[in-house]
Design a protein around this motif. Structure first.
Motif, PDB file in Angstrom:
ATOM      1  N   PRO A  21       4.616   0.244   3.861  1.00 35.03           N
ATOM      2  CA  PRO A  21       4.982  -0.930   4.156  1.00 35.03           C
ATOM      3  C   PRO A  21       5.885  -0.890   5.643  1.00 35.03           C
ATOM      4  O   PRO A  21       6.283   0.413   6.032  1.00 35.03           O
ATOM      5  CB  PRO A  21       5.931  -1.262   3.284  1.00 35.03           C
ATOM      6  N   ASP A  56      -2.255  -2.925   0.752  1.00 32.04           N
ATOM      7  CA  ASP A  56      -0.963  -3.003   0.918  1.00 32.04           C
ATOM      8  C   ASP A  56      -0.187  -2.714  -0.560  1.00 32.04           C
ATOM      9  O   ASP A  56      -1.173  -2.586  -1.309  1.00 32.04           O
ATOM     10  CB  ASP A  56      -0.518  -4.123   1.591  1.00 32.04           C
ATOM     11  N   TYR A  84       0.954  -4.956   7.381  1.00 29.38           N
ATOM     12  CA  TYR A  84       0.882  -3.822   7.036  1.00 29.38           C
ATOM     13  C   TYR A  84       0.071  -2.839   8.066  1.00 29.38           C
ATOM     14  O   TYR A  84      -0.437  -1.686   7.777  1.00 29.38           O
ATOM     15  CB  TYR A  84       0.297  -3.450   5.818  1.00 29.38           C
TER      16      TYR A  84
END
Length: 177
Positions: A21, A56, A84
């Motif tokens: 992230p 993600d 991301y």
């Protein structure tokens, strides 16, 4: 497996490694910490696939370990938000071309199951340009060959160097000797 076969297409797997992230190591920044890209590429190599799709932390598709990714569903082009991933130049170019060509386009969260069921999938990147994806996780995408919309965008992409404002002429090299 060939990483970029822009005619026959490539196969992808889904990596067990999640895309980091932005709060950790932001993928929108070019940096030297490439372990988050290298481990999925190793997984792809071991599975005889060109690259690996990365999800993600919430399980939505982000990108591959090396490229951005698009899919086509009933004539609409979809690509994941660049939350991301690196928002690539080729990705942005495809979004511009889609608008010019009147192709409906959505930038949103896209699930892996949507990619599995897509009519067409392709990746985008500086090295590979627009590369069709014919298999994901062993599942055939569409008809298992490069799709019509992918081919249409590839043709439009190839014209860019001839269009004003899309290329920079490099001056000839003059030897100092």
């Amino acid at each position: 497996a060939t990483t970029y076969d822009n005619t026959k297409g490539i196969s992808l797997i889904t990596s067990a490694i999640r895309r980091n992230p932005p709060s950790c190591v932001d993928s929108k920044i070019h940096h030297n910490n490439m372990i988050n890209n290298i481990l999925p590429k190793i997984q792809a190599n071991l599975a005889d696939a060109a690259d690996a799709i990365m999800l993600d932390l919430e399980g939505f598709v982000s990108e591959t370990n090396a490229t951005n990714i698009f899919m086509v569903d009933n004539g609409t082009l979809l690509t994941p938000h660049a939350d991301y991933c690196l928002p690539g130049i080729t990705r942005e170019t495809v979004l511009i071309l889609a608008k010019e060509l009147g192709i409906p386009c959505e930038v949103r969260r896209v699930s892996l199951s949507e990619f599995h069921a897509a009519d067409e999938v392709f990746t985008t990147g500086t090295m590979g340009e627009l590369t069709p994806v014919t298999r994901i996780d062993g599942r055939i995408i569409g008809d298992g060959v490069r799709g019509k919309l992918t081919a249409r965008l590839q043709e439009a992409y190839k014209t860019l160097p001839e269009r004003p404002g899309w290329a920079t002429e490099i001056p000839p090299f003059e030897s100092a000797v």
